[in-house]
Design an enzyme around this catalytic site. Structure first.
Site, PDB file in Angstrom:
ATOM      1  N   THR A   1       0.839  -1.204   0.000  1.00 18.21           N
ATOM      2  CA  THR A   1       0.000   0.000   0.000  1.00 18.21           C
ATOM      3  C   THR A   1       0.874   1.254   0.000  1.00 18.21           C
ATOM      4  OG1 THR A   1      -1.743  -1.187   1.163  1.00 18.21           O
ATOM      5  CG2 THR A   1      -1.824   1.211   1.274  1.00 18.21           C
TER       6      THR A   1
ATOM      7  N   GLN B   1       0.948  -9.570  -6.350  1.00 15.94           N
ATOM      8  CA  GLN B   1       0.445 -10.944  -6.476  1.00 15.94           C
ATOM      9  C   GLN B   1       1.279 -11.792  -7.419  1.00 15.94           C
ATOM     10  OE1 GLN B   1      -1.823 -12.408  -4.750  1.00 15.94           O
ATOM     11  NE2 GLN B   1      -2.810 -10.678  -3.724  1.00 15.94           N
TER      12      GLN B   1
ATOM     13  N   CYS C   1     -23.165 -12.174   2.003  1.00 20.10           N
ATOM     14  CA  CYS C   1     -24.572 -11.877   2.231  1.00 20.10           C
ATOM     15  C   CYS C   1     -24.703 -11.189   3.592  1.00 20.10           C
ATOM     16  CB  CYS C   1     -25.361 -13.176   2.205  1.00 20.10           C
ATOM     17  SG  CYS C   1     -27.107 -12.919   2.050  1.00 20.10           S
TER      18      CYS C   1
END
Ligand SMILES: Cc1ncc(COP(=O)(O)O)c(C=O)c1O
Length: 392
Positions: free
Chosen positions: A72, A192, A337
């Protein structure tokens, strides 16, 4: 029994050799690399070796490597550093001071990690204009879209090398041919990709590159920014003259040693690792597909993809719920959800993945310590969860 870890894209465990290399620097070798006595000199030598190890993995010179607190910070430094340098220096800086104009423009893709997307959002406040180029159904950027988005004010293009959710590998070489010909800087995030596919700053022809230790079997909270010689950046951290005056703050010596060691291991094991990861990942995919057939959808590019990443949608299921019903596996999902509402992965949304497919997505990422037995067991566990009815 511990769950099977299939979340290597979220973070990796420390490699035992990394821990071993770090230990002396957490104990007896505690010197500050800025000190000129014996303790400091030993620490400074070790940091320099780590810099050489990082540089070697990406084909850079050691002086082009700035250590950071992680991916970051590296991306923030690259993006804000380029834009602020342009806002405050040179002719454009003079004009913006005289006329209050801010003529900088940055281009990113629609599926960047927040470590790239958020600093760019922040820069809008300073008048920086931003273009977001789309991706196709497989997550690929079309270099022609980047070409069309470049204007005479464009100072930076930032496109990730591979995506953390779907693993799609971007055509950075083709994009850099465009940015070079237009005199625009190119930043890429290889957090990554390192250790999974070859990464070389000259082959990619990038100006700035982000890497993160904890995706590479080194600790969390350490990373690096590659800055090609001659590229002008403003500093992000201001203070003393560490990192050749480019990043203030006393070096996190043990973590830098860990990062350097991890880079050496990644370099030595790359060809074998690529093959091994791909074999494990494809076996898992095959086991699921044999049973689920068309009810399993692959997200991301079928070939241009990290060898360890399998993002699949289980049609008729919500990815987050499916994983909750599979406590034997530790994996990730972009969709979940909450209070009856399904939140969907912004990456899959940007790819135009239909809602039902997006909702059922699960990211399974294998790594150095994944075994064949774990893959077989993980497939069984997932298939059992798919067959068992969802809780009301
Ligand atoms: C692609 C990518 N870039 C950047 C980061 C951020 O790195 P860090 O966690 O070291 O700040 C991550 C971590 O999730 C990532 O996956």
């Amino acid at each position: 029994m511990k769950p099977i870890y299939l979340d290597y894209n979220a973070t990796t465990p420390l490699d035992p050799a990394v821990v071993e290399a770090m230990l002396p620097f957490l104990q007896k070798q505690f010197g500050n690399p800025s000190s000129t006595h014996e303790f400091g000199l030993r620490a400074a030598e070790a940091v320099q070796l780590a810099r050489v190890q990082v540089a070697r993995l990406i084909g850079a010179s050691p002086e082009e490597v700035i250590f950071t607190s992680g991916g970051t910070e590296a991306s923030n430094h690259a993006i804000k550093g380029v834009v602020f340098a342009r806002l405050t220096r040179g002719l454009s800086g003079l004009l913006s001071r005289l006329f209050g104009q801010r003529d900088t423009h940055v281009i990113i893709s629609a599926i960047e990690h927040p470590a790239t997307a958020q600093p760019v959002e922040y820069l809008r406040r300073f008048g920086c204009r931003v273009s977001i180029v789309p991706v196709d159904r497989t997550g690929l950027v079309d270099p022609e879209d980047v070409k069309r988005a470049i204007t005479r004010d464009t100072v930076l293009v930032s496109i990730m090398h591979s995506n953390n959710e779907i693993g799609t590998l971007q055509p950075i070489g083709e994009i850099s041919a465009i940015t070079r010909s237009r005199g625009v800087l190119l930043h890429t995030d290889v957090a990554q990709s390192l250790g999974k596919v070859p990464v070389d700053v000259d082959e990619l022809s990038v100006d700035l590159l982000t890497l993160a230790g904890h995706k590479l079997y080194a600790p969390k909270g350490v990373g690096a920014l590659y800055v090609r010689k001659g590229v002008t950046l403003d500093n992000l951290m201001h203070g003393a003259g560490h990192e050749q005056g480019r990043r203030a703050g006393t070096e996190n010596v043990p973590y830098l040693i860990g990062l350097g060691t991890a880079c050496d291991i990644a370099r030595d094991s790359l060809p074998e690792a690529m093959f091994r990861l791909r074999t494990l990942r494809d076996r898992l995919h095959q086991r699921l597909r044999e049973v689920l057939g068309e009810r399993l959808v692959l997200n991301g590019h079928p070939e241009k993809r990290l060898p360890n990443t399998l993002n699949v949608s289980f049609l008729g299921h919500v990815g987050g719920e499916l994983l909750q019903r599979t406590p034997g596996i530790a994996a990730s999902t972009g969709s979940a959800c909450h209070e009856g509402k399904v939140s969907r992965s912004p990456v899959l949304c940007a790819m135009g993945v239909p809602l039902e497919v997006n909702a059922g997505a699960v990211r399974l990422s294998v790594g150095r310590f994944t075994t064949e037995e774990e893959i077989e067991r993980a497939a069984e566990l997932l298939l059992t969860a798919v067959r068992s009815p969802a809780r009301a």
